[in-house]
Write an enzyme that holds these catalytic residues in place. Structure first.
Site, PDB file in Angstrom:
ATOM      1  N   CYS A  13       5.750   3.931   1.527  1.00 26.95           N
ATOM      2  CA  CYS A  13       6.936   3.136   1.838  1.00 26.95           C
ATOM      3  C   CYS A  13       8.003   3.306   0.763  1.00 26.95           C
ATOM      4  CB  CYS A  13       6.553   1.659   1.978  1.00 26.95           C
ATOM      5  SG  CYS A  13       7.960   0.574   2.264  1.00 26.95           S
ATOM      6  N   CYS A  27       9.632  -0.073  -0.198  1.00 29.24           N
ATOM      7  CA  CYS A  27       8.771  -0.903  -1.049  1.00 29.24           C
ATOM      8  C   CYS A  27       8.698  -0.366  -2.472  1.00 29.24           C
ATOM      9  CB  CYS A  27       7.361  -0.962  -0.476  1.00 29.24           C
ATOM     10  SG  CYS A  27       7.264  -1.395   1.270  1.00 29.24           S
ATOM     11  N   ASP A  28       8.543   0.956  -2.619  1.00 28.73           N
ATOM     12  CA  ASP A  28       8.197   1.531  -3.921  1.00 28.73           C
ATOM     13  C   ASP A  28       9.238   2.492  -4.489  1.00 28.73           C
ATOM     14  OD1 ASP A  28       5.764   0.168  -3.695  1.00 28.73           O
ATOM     15  OD2 ASP A  28       4.817   1.848  -2.648  1.00 28.73           O
TER      16      ASP A  28
END
Length: 300
Positions: free
Chosen positions: A130, A133-134
């Protein structure tokens, strides 16, 4: 005793919860990962009616809020199996069991992995699924994206805005995503597009430092500190084989009415055998399954 137990909180499950609540039914949503499902991983959603552009996480939050406001209950747990008791169903989870008159299975799909040695060890230590997300962890660094479909190309576009360089690696001869995304990436000065190239291994001990790749000219290495794997999704439906039939790819079999073959058990969303898996089709499945469950309850 709930009227409807919904397993999975993606678009299909949350839509089912809204329709169940509006029909005056008590509903419980059980989720093992994060409320909102796979759409939370999408940096941009641009094909959902009434919304020109929105992040997947924001859209998921809105759907969760809508279900909560209507009285839907939520539990974070992992479902182990379902027992058919006739007019009731028992959903057995790691943390306990729940009773319902009907069950809607809407667990979606999970990320497919490359299947290479040390992949699991490096998840969270350089390998991610992701970018939203990251991606911030790799700001200003060189990263790679594995995959050539729309999801991979969208990840690459997002990462190109925060990373020093992005290498998109596709094992197929050509990229399969939308032409507009491919053309956009090809014009970006900090993006390299590699088709016909396979990832063969990972470099680095405690964290990822590079990739070994192979194309028609042989093997070579690429130095990256992050790899975002976006090579598709696969079902995780083994827990439901007692109440539904799985096809040879592991998807749950149902018709367009979302019926499983077991009375009172319905299947909705990407976990179902179907030809099109989109956010809108998941919502449609959630609607169909919820209304079918309501009719079943009303006729009991």
């Amino acid at each position: 005793m709930y009227d409807i137990i919904i397993i999975g909180s993606g678009a299909a499950g949350l839509t089912a919860a809204v329709y169940a609540a509006r029909a005056g039914k008590t509903a419980l949503v059980i989720e093992k990962n994060a409320f909102g499902g796979q759409i939370t991983y999408s940096p941009k959603v641009e094909n959902f009616p009434t919304v020109k552009q929105i992040s997947g996480s924001e859209l998921a939050d809105r759907m969760v809020d809508a279900a909560i406001e209507l009285g839907t209950e939520f539990e974070m747990d992992t479902v182990k199996n379902i027992t058919d008791n006739g007019n009731t169903k028992t959903v057995v989870c790691e943390g306990g069991s729940f009773e319902g008159k009907t069950v809607i299975i809407a667990v979606g799909v999970k990320h497919r992995q490359l299947g290479l040695p040390r992949e699991n060890e490096l998840i969270g230590n350089g390998i991610s699924f992701c970018a939203v997300c990251d991606g911030a962890f790799f700001s200003g660094q060189d990263v790679a994206v594995a995959g050539g479909g729309n999801s991979a190309l969208q990840e690459a576009v997002y990462l190109s805005e925060i990373c020093s360089h992005v290498t998109v690696i596709e094992c197929m001869p050509t990229f399969t995503g939308e032409k507009t995304l491919i053309e956009k990436l090809e014009k970006l000065p900090n993006v390299t597009m590699l088709s016909g190239t396979a990832i063969k291994g990972f470099m680095g001990e405690d964290s990822l430092t590079g990739l070994t790749v192979e194309d028609e000219s042989g093997e070579r290495t690429i130095s990256v500190s992050g790899l975002f794997v976006a090579i598709g999704l696969e079902p995780d439906n083994a827990a439901f084989s007692s109440v539904a039939v799985l096809d040879d790819r592991g998807y749950l079999v149902s018709d367009e009415s979302c019926e499983s073959g077991t009375k009172g058990v319905y299947i909705a969303g990407d976990c179902r055998k179907k030809s099109i898996r989109q956010l809108t089709t998941a919502c449609a499945d959630g609607t169909v399954a919820a209304l079918a469950a309501c009719r079943y309850i009303d006729n009991m």
